[in-house]
Design an enzyme around this catalytic site. Structure first.
Site, PDB file in Angstrom:
ATOM      1  N   ARG A 259      34.957  34.664  42.601  1.00 55.95           N
ATOM      2  CA  ARG A 259      33.552  35.061  42.501  1.00 55.95           C
ATOM      3  C   ARG A 259      33.119  34.888  41.047  1.00 55.95           C
ATOM      4  O   ARG A 259      33.734  35.429  40.141  1.00 55.95           O
ATOM      5  CB  ARG A 259      33.342  36.501  42.973  1.00 55.95           C
ATOM      6  CG  ARG A 259      34.190  37.539  42.272  1.00 55.95           C
ATOM      7  CD  ARG A 259      33.750  38.963  42.626  1.00 55.95           C
ATOM      8  NE  ARG A 259      34.722  39.943  42.166  1.00 55.95           N
ATOM      9  CZ  ARG A 259      34.812  40.412  40.934  1.00 55.95           C
ATOM     10  NH1 ARG A 259      33.979  39.983  39.997  1.00 55.95           N
ATOM     11  NH2 ARG A 259      35.732  41.314  40.607  1.00 55.95           N
ATOM     12  N   HIS A 263      31.736  42.160  40.536  1.00 54.32           N
ATOM     13  CA  HIS A 263      32.144  42.642  41.860  1.00 54.32           C
ATOM     14  C   HIS A 263      30.914  43.065  42.654  1.00 54.32           C
ATOM     15  O   HIS A 263      30.741  42.672  43.807  1.00 54.32           O
ATOM     16  CB  HIS A 263      33.112  43.818  41.700  1.00 54.32           C
ATOM     17  CG  HIS A 263      33.515  44.438  42.998  1.00 54.32           C
ATOM     18  ND1 HIS A 263      34.296  43.796  43.928  1.00 54.32           N
ATOM     19  CD2 HIS A 263      33.237  45.652  43.527  1.00 54.32           C
ATOM     20  CE1 HIS A 263      34.491  44.582  44.969  1.00 54.32           C
ATOM     21  NE2 HIS A 263      33.845  45.710  44.753  1.00 54.32           N
ATOM     22  N   TYR A 273      37.804  42.321  32.267  1.00 52.83           N
ATOM     23  CA  TYR A 273      39.108  42.065  32.900  1.00 52.83           C
ATOM     24  C   TYR A 273      39.345  40.586  33.196  1.00 52.83           C
ATOM     25  O   TYR A 273      40.395  40.238  33.727  1.00 52.83           O
ATOM     26  CB  TYR A 273      39.256  42.893  34.188  1.00 52.83           C
ATOM     27  CG  TYR A 273      38.137  42.736  35.194  1.00 52.83           C
ATOM     28  CD1 TYR A 273      38.137  41.690  36.125  1.00 52.83           C
ATOM     29  CD2 TYR A 273      37.074  43.638  35.224  1.00 52.83           C
ATOM     30  CE1 TYR A 273      37.125  41.550  37.044  1.00 52.83           C
ATOM     31  CE2 TYR A 273      36.051  43.501  36.147  1.00 52.83           C
ATOM     32  CZ  TYR A 273      36.075  42.461  37.053  1.00 52.83           C
ATOM     33  OH  TYR A 273      35.055  42.317  37.975  1.00 52.83           O
TER      34      TYR A 273
END
Length: 360
Positions: A259, A263, A273
């Site tokens: 993606r 999120h 991250y």
């Protein structure tokens, strides 16, 4: 034991048909799709990318509620849905709204779902689907039940569900697959491995080399697919569907995808991250770029055709958000009425209280 595990893991090589340059590397596995079907698949992918961009903008404007970006996962999402029949049943996760739209859910209702409006969860007649599941992995158990119901009725249809790599860490994931496998229910379990769940790398979620190999413990078929290759995803799903309707049981499909956005739009920051190097690596695998190159090489796609799809998407999205805005506002009394066919006494009291407030 190490040798046994290694032997199992080595069985799950990544299935691919198109490489990153849009070249066919597995001619034998090419699905039997007409030129028109290939173009339709590309149109859907372009449309969905524009829908994602506009949905993000609408979310930032406060015109949508919950939204999970989909850019990068179009091949995984639409390749699986394109292999389905109308009578098949989709049990999506919260990122899987595109599959619902292409399965028949009106776009304005998808926007209402994002806003938390109950009408967004009311599937029209003939659209075989549940509304997107928010509880991680819960749709796997539901899918086992729906698929078993299909088998008992003698239906030649399947139930398909989706979760991310994070969903494979949930107990429902194993329970759903195990139950469906035990009864050879016609189910397809898709794991869209975008590597980070919310923010935890897949390597920290499991010691397994692949997620596809988790099918072994459930005694069902498993396959790992290049999730940026829409033809490979389609072919794997088509085969899984044929196995299911022929009574051969469920299949677990792991799609290796990515993606590009956060999120969800609820404050996630992927730069905390994920590295720029990793983002750049996966951008080179973009499913739209790859499929576009393939179609252009066959003389089936052009910049002019893509621009037409983009303009159509923008117009239809504009009309759909307008229609969503015109829907009656949701009231507390609506929520109470929708909960039961016959209200228990305590909710009847609350209903009367809120109806009195709302009438003022």
């Amino acid at each position: 034991m190490e040798r046994k595990l290694e032997n199992i893991e080595n069985q799950f090589e990544t299935f691919q048909i198109l490489n990153e340059e849009g070249k066919v590397v597995n001619e034998e596995a090419m699905p039997n799709l007409s030129d028109e079907e290939l173009k339709e698949l590309m149109q859907r992918m372009v449309y969905t990318r524009i829908l994602d961009q506009r949905s993000i903008a609408l979310n930032r404007q406060g015109r949508l509620g919950f939204y999970a970006p989909t850019a990068g996962q179009e091949a995984s999402q639409l390749g699986t849905q394109f292999a389905l029949e109308k009578e098949d049943f989709i049990l999506p996760g919260y990122r899987d709204v595109p599959q619902l739209i292409w399965h028949g859910l009106p776009l304005y209702q998808a926007f209402l779902f994002s806003r938390g409006h109950f009408h967004g969860n009311q599937m029209p007649e003939g659209v075989n689907a549940l509304s997107p599941q928010i509880i991680i992995g819960a749709q796997y158990i539901q899918t086992a039940g729906v698929a078993l119901g299909m088998k008992k009725r003698g239906s030649k249809s399947v139930a398909i569900t989706y979760t991310g790599d994070g969903g494979t860490s949930q107990g429902d994931f194993y329970e759903g697959m195990n139950f469906a496998g035990a009864y050879k229910a016609p189910a397809i379990f898709v794991v869209q491995n975008n590597r980070f769940a919310i923010s935890v790398p897949v390597e920290k979620q499991t010691a397994a080399k692949t997620l596809a190999q988790k099918a072994v413990a459930a005694g069902i078929e498993g396959i790992q697919v290049d999730g940026m290759d829409v033809l490979a995803v389609y072919a794997a799903t088509k085969q899984a569907r044929e196995r299911a309707v022929n009574g051969e049981g469920p299949t677990l499909i792991e799609t290796l995808t990515y993606r590009y956005g956060p999120h969800t739009m609820a404050g996630d920051d992927p730069t905390r991250y994920r590295t720029d190097e990793l983002d750049n690596e996966w951008e080179k695998k973009d499913p739209l770029v790859r499929f576009r190159k393939y179609l252009e090489g066959k003389g089936l796609w052009s910049e002019d055709e893509e621009n037409k799809v983009i303009e159509k998407a923008k117009e239809e999205i504009k009309a759909a958000i307008k229609k969503a805005d015109e829907q009656p506002k949701q009231k507390v009394s609506d929520l109470i009425k929708n909960m039961y066919e016959e209200l228990p006494a305590h909710l009847q009291e609350q209903l009367e209280e809120y109806e009195a407030k709302e009438s003022k």
